[in-house]
Design a protein around this motif. Structure first.
Motif, PDB file in Angstrom:
ATOM      1  N   PHE A 196     -17.331  29.455  21.060  1.00 37.76           N
ATOM      2  CA  PHE A 196     -18.831  29.891  19.653  1.00 37.76           C
ATOM      3  C   PHE A 196     -18.085  29.773  18.360  1.00 37.76           C
ATOM      4  O   PHE A 196     -18.713  29.073  17.444  1.00 37.76           O
ATOM      5  N   ARG A 197     -16.801  30.713  18.613  1.00 43.69           N
ATOM      6  CA  ARG A 197     -15.776  30.587  17.300  1.00 43.69           C
ATOM      7  C   ARG A 197     -15.468  29.505  16.657  1.00 43.69           C
ATOM      8  O   ARG A 197     -15.430  29.734  15.663  1.00 43.69           O
ATOM      9  N   PHE A 198     -14.755  28.600  17.651  1.00 43.70           N
ATOM     10  CA  PHE A 198     -14.477  26.931  17.860  1.00 43.70           C
ATOM     11  C   PHE A 198     -15.362  26.538  16.675  1.00 43.70           C
ATOM     12  O   PHE A 198     -15.287  25.558  15.413  1.00 43.70           O
ATOM     13  N   CYS A 199     -16.315  26.407  17.388  1.00 47.78           N
ATOM     14  CA  CYS A 199     -17.177  25.521  16.487  1.00 47.78           C
ATOM     15  C   CYS A 199     -17.397  26.153  15.053  1.00 47.78           C
ATOM     16  O   CYS A 199     -18.852  25.575  14.896  1.00 47.78           O
ATOM     17  N   THR A 200     -17.855  27.594  14.933  1.00 51.08           N
ATOM     18  CA  THR A 200     -18.708  27.903  13.927  1.00 51.08           C
ATOM     19  C   THR A 200     -17.741  28.335  13.062  1.00 51.08           C
ATOM     20  O   THR A 200     -18.007  28.938  12.357  1.00 51.08           O
ATOM     21  N   THR A 201     -16.171  28.335  13.012  1.00 48.51           N
ATOM     22  CA  THR A 201     -15.439  28.887  12.705  1.00 48.51           C
ATOM     23  C   THR A 201     -15.827  27.970  10.900  1.00 48.51           C
ATOM     24  O   THR A 201     -15.592  28.302   9.777  1.00 48.51           O
ATOM     25  N   LEU A 202     -15.963  27.271  10.918  1.00 49.61           N
ATOM     26  CA  LEU A 202     -16.143  25.990   9.508  1.00 49.61           C
ATOM     27  C   LEU A 202     -17.601  26.523   8.970  1.00 49.61           C
ATOM     28  O   LEU A 202     -18.029  26.158   7.513  1.00 49.61           O
ATOM     29  N   PHE A 203     -18.272  27.141   9.912  1.00 46.92           N
ATOM     30  CA  PHE A 203     -19.402  27.681   8.880  1.00 46.92           C
ATOM     31  C   PHE A 203     -19.650  28.925   8.785  1.00 46.92           C
ATOM     32  O   PHE A 203     -20.384  29.893   7.599  1.00 46.92           O
ATOM     33  N   GLU A 204     -18.140  29.880   8.638  1.00 48.17           N
ATOM     34  CA  GLU A 204     -18.472  31.308   8.534  1.00 48.17           C
ATOM     35  C   GLU A 204     -18.382  31.672   7.052  1.00 48.17           C
ATOM     36  O   GLU A 204     -19.176  32.145   6.540  1.00 48.17           O
ATOM     37  N   ASN A 205     -17.217  31.952   6.697  1.00 51.99           N
ATOM     38  CA  ASN A 205     -17.130  31.973   4.780  1.00 51.99           C
ATOM     39  C   ASN A 205     -17.154  31.294   4.051  1.00 51.99           C
ATOM     40  O   ASN A 205     -17.397  30.189   4.342  1.00 51.99           O
ATOM     41  N   GLU A 206     -17.441  32.201   2.688  1.00 48.82           N
ATOM     42  CA  GLU A 206     -17.372  30.880   1.544  1.00 48.82           C
ATOM     43  C   GLU A 206     -16.235  29.809   1.580  1.00 48.82           C
ATOM     44  O   GLU A 206     -16.221  28.783   1.845  1.00 48.82           O
ATOM     45  N   LYS A 207     -15.273  30.072   2.137  1.00 51.09           N
ATOM     46  CA  LYS A 207     -13.856  28.774   1.578  1.00 51.09           C
ATOM     47  C   LYS A 207     -13.882  28.480   3.098  1.00 51.09           C
ATOM     48  O   LYS A 207     -14.113  27.066   3.732  1.00 51.09           O
ATOM     49  N   LYS A 215     -17.056  25.454   1.977  1.00 49.43           N
ATOM     50  CA  LYS A 215     -16.105  24.586   1.326  1.00 49.43           C
ATOM     51  C   LYS A 215     -15.449  23.682   1.792  1.00 49.43           C
ATOM     52  O   LYS A 215     -15.570  22.339   1.972  1.00 49.43           O
ATOM     53  N   HIS A 216     -14.761  24.057   3.373  1.00 54.98           N
ATOM     54  CA  HIS A 216     -13.655  22.621   4.034  1.00 54.98           C
ATOM     55  C   HIS A 216     -15.171  22.126   4.563  1.00 54.98           C
ATOM     56  O   HIS A 216     -14.718  20.686   4.916  1.00 54.98           O
ATOM     57  N   LEU A 217     -16.254  22.950   5.152  1.00 57.72           N
ATOM     58  CA  LEU A 217     -16.752  21.791   6.086  1.00 57.72           C
ATOM     59  C   LEU A 217     -17.102  20.845   4.654  1.00 57.72           C
ATOM     60  O   LEU A 217     -17.993  19.912   5.032  1.00 57.72           O
ATOM     61  N   GLU A 218     -17.979  21.500   3.550  1.00 56.99           N
ATOM     62  CA  GLU A 218     -18.247  20.530   2.781  1.00 56.99           C
ATOM     63  C   GLU A 218     -17.734  19.311   2.555  1.00 56.99           C
ATOM     64  O   GLU A 218     -17.627  17.540   2.363  1.00 56.99           O
ATOM     65  N   LEU A 219     -16.005  19.139   2.693  1.00 52.94           N
ATOM     66  CA  LEU A 219     -15.158  18.510   2.707  1.00 52.94           C
ATOM     67  C   LEU A 219     -15.001  17.286   3.721  1.00 52.94           C
ATOM     68  O   LEU A 219     -15.368  15.986   3.349  1.00 52.94           O
ATOM     69  N   PHE A 220     -15.803  18.607   4.818  1.00 55.03           N
ATOM     70  CA  PHE A 220     -15.011  17.427   6.126  1.00 55.03           C
ATOM     71  C   PHE A 220     -16.177  16.580   6.121  1.00 55.03           C
ATOM     72  O   PHE A 220     -16.140  14.810   6.478  1.00 55.03           O
ATOM     73  N   LYS A 221     -17.052  16.772   5.965  1.00 49.52           N
ATOM     74  CA  LYS A 221     -18.900  16.285   6.130  1.00 49.52           C
ATOM     75  C   LYS A 221     -18.766  15.058   5.024  1.00 49.52           C
ATOM     76  O   LYS A 221     -18.796  13.764   4.793  1.00 49.52           O
ATOM     77  N   GLU A 222     -18.060  15.368   3.879  1.00 49.75           N
ATOM     78  CA  GLU A 222     -17.900  14.376   2.567  1.00 49.75           C
ATOM     79  C   GLU A 222     -16.901  12.924   3.522  1.00 49.75           C
ATOM     80  O   GLU A 222     -17.422  11.987   3.467  1.00 49.75           O
ATOM     81  N   PHE A 223     -16.035  13.585   4.108  1.00 48.81           N
ATOM     82  CA  PHE A 223     -14.571  12.958   4.724  1.00 48.81           C
ATOM     83  C   PHE A 223     -15.385  11.808   5.796  1.00 48.81           C
ATOM     84  O   PHE A 223     -15.425  10.684   5.879  1.00 48.81           O
TER      85      PHE A 223
END
Lengths: 199, 199, 199, 199
Positions: C87-98, C101-109
DNA sequence: TATGAATGAGTATTCATTCAT
DNA sequence: CATGAATGAATACTCATTCAT
């Protein structure tokens, strides 16, 4: 003949129904599609009664002009000093919200007529100028008759019109104080003992 | 080490090389592609030295302005009556072919600045106004100093600028006689015995 | 040899100095000019150390990836149930503000790698995938070893990676509840007595 | 009286005539000029029927979507095992050349919707998702009804959609074996005695 | 080794006007 | 008389990359 009368009537109807539209959007953002819809007719119908977009814009502006000229005409008869009348003549468009809207419109029209040198454009500009000129002349003549103005002000309407034009154009600048500038100008024209010759 | 270019110098170079282009086409028909080609650089290069099309048009107009201001500046020192100087000040743009072209450009610029109320547009307009105002003030001050003008003309530069603006705008009208209108105006400001009171 | 080491060091320096820049602007709005300025070098210098814009973006993203992988790596050793770890593995990118930001970057990538099929792009995508896959495999293997997972989950990392990718992509949709969707998925994979066999 | 056109019909006509064009060029390389020419109308006409380029691209993609959804809909009624249906559901876009082209388009669309977060973009994405979700739900519900699937698969459509999305995205990677990955996933969901516990 | 000046391809969109019906 | 569907010209601006110095 009847048909011609009808045409004129419909022209007015269309123009009248689009007054608000023009005031809200300005000339630049006004589209024929909007005009047609607002007037409740088809786009093609507009061209039955007007030659082009300019033509219809002129017609609408004319209705505003008629209002402003009428107000100015009343000004002539008001119990005011000539100087005061001239002052009001020049500031009438800067006064209330309505005046402001007309002013914006006139400025926009001026901008167009500065670049589009069609015959109809010039004709319209000239007619407008003549109308304002006439009122100004009345004010001046009366001022001379009443002894408030020297004889040399006869025929000065042209100069005042030109100044008014400049006033309208330069009013676009930030920090331009119309009342101040106008008063300075009138002081120049009508030197009073208190102002011109401070003991 | 890379070449270090004098940005200001290159700005001027580009502007200078496009003077004719602007005069021929007018502001409205000028394209960046033309500018780049005329300047002998790529389109992208233009944007290395100018923020946008407006910016470059301003720069080119400024070169014209500098010329006109310089001529006007010389006028101040000429051995002429103050009235004559003021007359020339206002008619300089109407005189020869070159002046006519500048005039056309200024009118077009005026038209744009009347509708596009960007900060940069206003700033440029104001700067221009200030420059002309300064010269006018010099002429007036000198006139007062030399006793040709009454003291009340101190500070009248603003009024004269406004009139000049109006003159420029109204000159678009057919049958508008600049010299006549200007003389009438100056007569109004400087009533002379011979003109004001023909025995 | 020394030179090569220097090159690598400078690559990292540049990448490191531009982390914030990339996070603020995103890939699409990042310009080489900004990168060069932020890194305190010339634009040309960038191309001494990187093949192209992609290359440098990869390098920067890699620094983020290293962080995320490191955090994920720690997750493996945490005293949590396997399910919780997944669960945490999959949600780590959705958790905090940081993470966001990484998530947005990965999506863009992801968006870029979906249309630009360069070899280097694919290689980078694959390397990334491998790294995440390895961690997931660790979690699963450990789960099996500890008897929490059935043997059939050996080799299931691929499926989970694919689901994670889908989660990331579909999270762009409005009203998409990541936690809910992920839980539903995990319930499907790990049927519990209470959920899978009611009564 | 003017011609009254069925706007919806013409929209479809234009969209239909540009299907090949979109498939050949992809979204990114499609120009309005091409669309207009292919549809045999003027550029302006396009904007009579579509709000913008996005709008028309959506409309064209929708025609593909309708095809795919229709094929998928038929799948529901086919005499196949539920697992087989799910397998085909996920692989339909990878099957023949036609599917491949649609797939490429969808991936490109996905890429765009991943970065351009307009309301219309999201709305379209969501509508599409809903349509696929509905079919998947049908397959699952039927599987449950027929006793092929456990009750816990009711509501699992969401998870499968997410996995499908991931499958589509990760399929860009080299050496990615869709069939293998999908089978592995289905094995995970539907553990069979023969697969889960090899003697 | 470092630099930064120069480059140029590529495209959506508006709207006044016409004219077939 | 009225309509509204069709039209198409025209243009600013960005930015990754190169290469002369």
């Amino acid at each position: 003949m009847a048909i011609i009368v009808d045409k004129e009537a419909k022209r007015r109807d269309i123009a009248l129904s689009c007054r608000d539209l023009l005031q809200e959007n300005g000339i630049g953002n006004l589209t024929i599609a909007q005009i047609a819809q607002t007037a409740g007719v088809g786009k093609g119908t507009i061209y039955e009664y007007f030659d082009n977009k300019e033509d219809i814009v002129f017609e609408i502006i004319t209705t505003f002009l008629r209002e402003d000229l009428s107000r100015l005409q009343q000004l002539v008869t008001l119990p005011l000093s000539t100087r005061e009348k001239l002052f009001r003549f020049c500031t009438t468009l800067f006064e209330n919200e309505k005046g402001q809207k007309h002013l914006e419109l006139f400025k926009e029209f001026l901008a167009i007529s500065l670049t589009h040198k069609d015959a109809s454009m010039l004709r319209f500009s000239q007619q407008t100028r003549v109308a304002f000129h006439a009122i100004l002349e009345q004010i001046l003549d009366e001022g001379i008759t009443r002894g408030e103005l020297e004889e040399r002000f006869r025929g000065a309407a042209g100069s005042l019109i030109i100044f008014s034009t400049g006033l309208m154009v330069d009013s676009r600048l930030e920090g331009f104080d119309i009342q101040h500038e106008l008063n300075a100008f009138l002081d120049l024209l009508f030197p009073t003992p208190t102002q011109g010759t401070p003991s």
